[in-house]
Design a protein around this motif. Structure first.
Motif, short mmCIF file in Angstrom:
data_model
loop_
_atom_site.label_atom_id
_atom_site.label_comp_id
_atom_site.label_asym_id
_atom_site.label_seq_id
_atom_site.Cartn_x
_atom_site.Cartn_y
_atom_site.Cartn_z
N ILE B 19 7.08 0.84 2.09
CA ILE B 19 7.03 0.92 0.63
C ILE B 19 6.66 2.33 0.18
CG2 ILE B 19 5.64 0.21 -1.36
CD1 ILE B 19 5.87 -2.61 -0.42
N VAL B 23 8.91 4.62 -2.24
CA VAL B 23 8.45 5.22 -3.50
C VAL B 23 8.59 6.75 -3.44
CG1 VAL B 23 6.44 5.58 -4.96
CG2 VAL B 23 6.90 3.33 -4.01
N GLY B 260 -1.14 -6.51 -8.87
CA GLY B 260 -0.49 -5.27 -8.47
C GLY B 260 0.36 -4.64 -9.54
N GLY B 261 0.29 -5.09 -10.77
CA GLY B 261 1.02 -4.41 -11.84
C GLY B 261 1.87 -5.33 -12.69
N GLY B 262 2.01 -6.58 -12.26
CA GLY B 262 2.87 -7.50 -12.99
C GLY B 262 2.33 -7.91 -14.35
N THR B 279 -0.29 2.41 -16.55
CA THR B 279 1.10 2.70 -16.16
C THR B 279 1.96 2.90 -17.39
OG1 THR B 279 0.71 1.12 -14.37
CG2 THR B 279 2.95 1.94 -14.63
N ILE B 291 2.15 7.25 -12.59
CA ILE B 291 3.06 6.14 -12.31
C ILE B 291 3.18 5.94 -10.80
CG2 ILE B 291 5.40 5.29 -12.61
CD1 ILE B 291 5.60 7.01 -15.09
N VAL B 295 2.05 2.58 -8.89
CA VAL B 295 3.07 1.79 -8.18
C VAL B 295 2.66 1.58 -6.73
CG1 VAL B 295 5.41 1.89 -7.28
CG2 VAL B 295 4.99 2.37 -9.69
N ALA B 299 1.69 -1.93 -5.07
CA ALA B 299 2.48 -2.48 -3.96
C ALA B 299 1.59 -2.82 -2.78
CB ALA B 299 3.55 -1.49 -3.56
N ILE B 302 -0.23 -6.00 -3.31
CA ILE B 302 0.65 -7.17 -3.18
C ILE B 302 0.89 -7.50 -1.71
CG2 ILE B 302 3.03 -7.91 -3.51
CD1 ILE B 302 2.77 -6.12 -6.14
#
Lengths: 350, 323, 338
Positions: B19, B23, B260-262, B279, B291, B295, B299, B302
């Protein structure tokens, strides 16, 4: 948020085999279609969805011939007639200082039916145009995503071995990555300069950009079940027989495997479109989706946020359109799944 | 069990590595995009760009660039924001995390409780009008954009009905830390919790109902009935218990994604200063370092959550438990 | 055998309404079971034998099922009992063992716990007492080293061992009637014999009545006292086990007997099979259901549905319109069925 609209769990990923066990005789497609047509709720949902599509694509007609307005340019000094009196679309703010401007509210008349936004543009016309954008991106990205996923999933499932391992691991990684973070990452990078690969370039304000981004991020969600379908067909005896008879790869793919893959796609497609429409609206709401001067339901909700307490209809109207569209797609998708899923059949055990 | 955990950890490290590479490639090597300009924020001076090029080693080979970025993120933790006058990014994320956790934890409690009640009720009431009614309700929940629902909630509780007894207790948008004033913390979060949980209530109620109906056909449920157990006990101890296996694994994944950002959209609508809002603000100012960091941190969270889910799954289902 | 039988089924019918029509799974079945007796119910799949068994326990929950008839147990009609009263019967007075031991135990609970659960539901035992009783039961059904196995999960047992656990569970509350639905079908042949022997021994020891459901006449020959042969939802022959094997009366039974290979007979040319398929339970043929497959059918079979009655002697019932003498002649003429 990888669970928008339920795409996350449309089909149990562990059980991503295609339907089997059809009643002999009539073709499975005819049986499924018959069952779907008899499902009144699914048919009503399909009618609602098609209605929304038709109305949205009538946006230009509405703007030109009914509301007589241009929904894309600022109309700061426009006026309209209410009850025989000519009034400004953007009215001076209240209070002692008379600061700021308040757009006109819903008139329930032919123009400014739902009022104006902060730039004096007709909200009703913009919602229709926005619907056209949202639906185009939603359907377009779902279709592109399916095509990409079929390629990826079929290559993985058909060739197996190392190819399959590499692709599956890759999909697992993207799967673990929340779609919004992925979309945000790609969108922020591409937002100001657009995308240029060799001779192809997509400008930052093009609708292709959000369409492609959304299509790419959902590939794993479709590719996994496609791969499962290919694998389950490959292991069937009739395929082994076909190989033993010297059938070519191409014939195998087109005659045996593709029909099964298509079943999976048909079950997924309505739910996919529901999901991509929701994703588009969220990205546009975050201002990394559709860029001005284009409008989509998401951007209009974003416009409406500043006017939420004074002119709530700017935000309410596109939201209701999204809910209706997505709900009708979800209900219809449920119907399609029930029709193609033989597990729903009544079974009498001895 | 130990080898299982170790194997799972190795897989986790592998996914985290992939990941971060992904990124890194998106941010630094998208065709036609100059990373230095992007990192520098809006209207940078040529000097800044030059400094960035040197700082991130953009003139050096790819693997070195990747390693420099990882060092800045995890070891020296001195990734700085250019739009925001040299603000250090990592401490900002750490400060925002409790807000996001408060939001997601509270919503999770609501959605787990309500979706179990709804799913069980729909399964038990199958054949009556209540089952389809509950499922249509669940579908509506799934079909609403969460940010729009949040706006509607604000419209009602902050404005239109704020002066009635129903919502006069709702404070203005914002956040108060739990340690500072627990009551205020609670009041700030109630509406966001409800809004965030609606989607998941819909999803989980549907999944649970389907699972319950499928489990109902299992032979061991028939055995439980043949033993002379009450319907209630059959439902709670046998049908629901085994259906919870997939429910819990779903929960772990969604919980991880949200932390995690959702939860970004809900944080934006309710102005909750969590990782998601951070974010979003960097999106508006095109503050790439922030950002990038959110991210990657998101990630990683998660992926770790996924690993925890796998171990929890083994705990719930003895069949996959390694001997 | 004094007074009324322990379990008496009178004219039991079960049908299911489906989209394609009504499925008559069980159609007017009657039989009795006495204490200390093993009744075998034999038939191929789809003959309604399992539906009959499930109905005795009122375990058919399908909302489209329609029931009629009586199930008299110790003088009470189980079909009329309230749900609450039925809970007292299930597992305590009548218990059931199922076909597939692999799926009949809950995979997420330890086997000991699953037996305890039944004991605690019916006997009001403390956790400690229940555990002691469970250990005894596991020993009684022949599970080696029960102390070590009581806390294992079902997936840690072999199929035969799981069926032993199921039997221990079935017997845990000393039931008056034990219904065993194809208890050996899913098992290896060698294990089958052990399980049958176990059921026989325990039945004598506990003095229970057993209803043994199977498609295998060999199993019936081994343990049953009386046999009911089912075809298309109806009983077509009903007799003492010895009587049935000595002088089977129904052509369907001849077919079943012909399809067993026997070592004590000279080798036949080939094993006989019953030609054709069982009829659809939605549209049963008029008259005798077996007529379309019966080599001896004649005019009356088409018009008249044969009743189950004694035609060859007292206590031996059959549902075939041929007279006993005609049957004997027909049967002698077909070598496969001898």
């Amino acid at each position: 948020m990888s669970t928008v609209g339920g795409l996350e769990h449309p089909i149990d990923p562990l059980a991503d085999a295609p339907p089997e066990g059809w009643v002999a005789g009539r073709s499975p497609w005819a049986l499924a279609a018959h069952k779907l047509v008899r499902n009144r709720m699914a048919m009503a949902a399909l009618a609602v969805f098609l209605g929304i599509v038709v109305v949205s694509f009538m946006g230009p007609f509405y703007a030109d011939h009914i509301a007589h307005t241009d929904p894309f340019t600022s109309q700061l000094t426009a006026t309209t007639v209410i009850n025989g009196k000519r009034v400004d679309v953007l009215q001076q703010g209240g209070g002692v200082l008379k600061l700021g401007e308040t757009p006109i509210g819903p008139t329930w008349q032919r123009n400014y039916f739902l009022g104006a936004d902060s730039q004096g543009r007709d909200v009703a016309a913009r919602v229709l145009y926005g619907g056209r954008t949202s639906l185009t991106i939603g359907i377009g990205s779902a279709v592109i995503c399916s095509l990409l996923a079929v390629i990826v999933g079929m290559v993985a499932g058909f060739y197996g071995g190392v190819t399959d391992s590499i692709i599956s691991r890759g999909l697992d990684v993207v799967w673990a990555f929340p779609v919004y973070l992925l979309a945000i990452s790609i969108a922020t990078v591409l937002l100001t300069q657009g995308l240029t690969i060799g001779p192809f370039s997509i400008s930052a304000s093009s609708l292709w950009l959000p369409t492609l981004i959304i299509a790419v991020i959902y590939v794993p969600y479709v590719a996994r079940p496609v791969r499962g379908a290919v694998l389950s067909v490959r292991e069937k005896e009739f395929i082994e027989a076909a190989i033993a008879q010297g059938a070519s790869n191409r014939r195998l793919i087109f005659n045996e495997i593709l029909p099964n893959v298509i079943t999976v796609l048909i079950v997924l497609l309505p739910l996919m479109i529901a999901t991509t429409i929701l994703t588009e609206s969220a990205l546009s709401y975050l201002s990394i989706g559709v860029q001005p001067p284009n409008a989509s339901w998401g951007t209009i909700i974003n416009d409406g946020q500043q006017l939420l307490y004074t002119r709530p209809w700017v935000a309410i109207a596109p939201g209701i359109m999204i809910v209706l569209t997505v709900l009708s797609l979800n209900v219809f998708g449920d119907g399609v799944r029930d029709a193609l899923d033989p597990r729903a059949k009544l079974r009498v055990k001895d | 069990m130990l080898t299982f955990v170790i194997r799972r950890m190795i897989a986790t490290v592998f996914v985290v590595f992939t990941i971060t590479v992904l990124v890194f490639l998106i941010f630094f090597h998208t065709p036609g995009v100059d990373p230095a300009r992007k990192l520098a924020g809006r209207n940078p001076s040529p000097d800044t760009i030059k400094a960035i090029k040197h700082q991130y080693g953009l003139d050096r080979p790819l693997p070195v660039q990747y390693l420099i970025l990882m060092k800045k993120l995890f070891i020296s933790r001195d990734l700085t924001s250019y739009s925001n006058q040299g603000q250090k990014v990592v401490p900002e994320i750490v400060a925002a995390t409790p807000v996001t956790l408060s939001l997601v934890l509270g919503a999770a409690v609501i959605w787990v409780v309500v979706s179990i009640l709804m799913g069980v009720a729909a399964a038990v009431l199958r054949g009556t009008i209540f089952d389809p009614m509950l499922m249509v309700l669940a579908l509506i929940g799934i079909s609403m954009p969460v940010f729009w629902l949040g706006e509607m909630a604000n419209l009602i509780t902050q404005d239109r009905y704020h002066d009635t007894f129903l919502f006069s207790w709702v404070p203005p948008l914002g956040y108060t830390p739990l340690t500072q004033d627990p009551v205020m913390w609670f009041k700030h979060l109630v509406i966001p919790w409800l809004v965030l949980s609606v989607l998941y209530i819909g999803l989980y109620a549907r999944v649970l109902r389907a699972d319950l109906l499928e489990t109902e056909n299992e032979d061991y449920v028939r055995t439980a009935r043949a033993k002379g157990l009450s319907e209630r006990r059959v439902l709670l101890r046998h049908t629901l218990r085994t259906s919870m296996i997939s429910f819990v694994s779903l929960f772990g994944l969604d919980f991880g994604v949200l932390v995690g950002g959702g939860a970004l959209l809900v944080e934006v609508v309710f102005a909750l200063p969590g990782v998601g809002l951070l974010t979003y603000q960097s999106l508006i100012s095109l503050d790439l370092p922030v950002i990038m960091a959110t991210v990657i941190y998101g990630a990683i969270f998660i992926v770790i959550a996924n690993a925890v889910v796998d171990v929890g799954y083994a705990w719930l289902d003895p069949r996959v438990r390694p001997a | 055998m004094s007074g009324a039988p322990l379990l008496e089924v009178r004219d039991l019918s079960v049908s299911f309404r489906t989209q394609d029509g009504t499925v008559h799974a069980v159609d007017g079945v009657s039989f009795t079971v006495n204490r200390g007796e093993v009744l075998g119910i034999v038939g191929e799949s789809g003959s309604g034998k399992s539906v009959t068994a499930m109905t005795l326990m009122r375990l058919i929950l399908d909302q489209n099922a329609v029931f009629s008839g009586e199930v008299l147990f110790q003088g009470r009609d189980l079909m009329q009992l309230s749900q609450g009263d039925m809970l007292q019967v299930r597992g305590k007075q009548i218990s059931m063992i199922f076909q597939d031991p692999m799926t009949s135990l809950n995979p997420v609970y330890r086997v000991g716990w699953q037996i305890d659960e039944q004991l605690r539901a019916h006997e009001g035992l403390s956790a400690k007492q229940a555990r002691r009783r469970t250990l005894e039961l596991l020993g009684a059904v022949g599970i080696p080293n029960p102390e070590a196995r009581i806390d294992d999960y079902p997936h840690q047992f072999s199929g035969g061992m799981r069926q032993r656990v199921m039997i221990a569970m079935g017997l845990s509350c000393n039931p008056d009637v034990l219904i065993a639905d194809e208890p050996t079908t899913a098992l290896d042949v060698t294990i089958q014999a052990q399980i049958l022997e176990l059921i026989g021994n325990l039945q004598r020891e506990f003095d229970s009545a057993v209803v043994l459901i199977t498609h295998d006449l060999g199993v019936v020959a081994e343990v049953a006292d009386r046999v009911a042969v089912m075809y298309a939802g109806r009983i077509v022959e009903y007799a003492e086990v010895g009587e049935l094997f000595r002088g089977p009366q129904h052509p369907y039974t001849w077919g079943l007997l012909g399809s067993i290979s026997r070592l004590d007979r000279p080798r036949q040319r080939r094993l006989a099979a019953i030609s054709g398929q069982p009829p659809s339970l939605i549209s049963l043929p008029a008259g005798c259901s077996f007529r379309p497959r019966c080599p001896f059918a004649f005019d009356r079979c088409r018009a008249e549905r044969p009743a189950l009655e004694a035609r060859s002697g007292p206590g031996h019932l059959d549902a075939c319109l041929l007279s006993a003498d005609q049957k004997q002649a027909r049967r002698a003429a077909t070598p496969e069925a001898s």
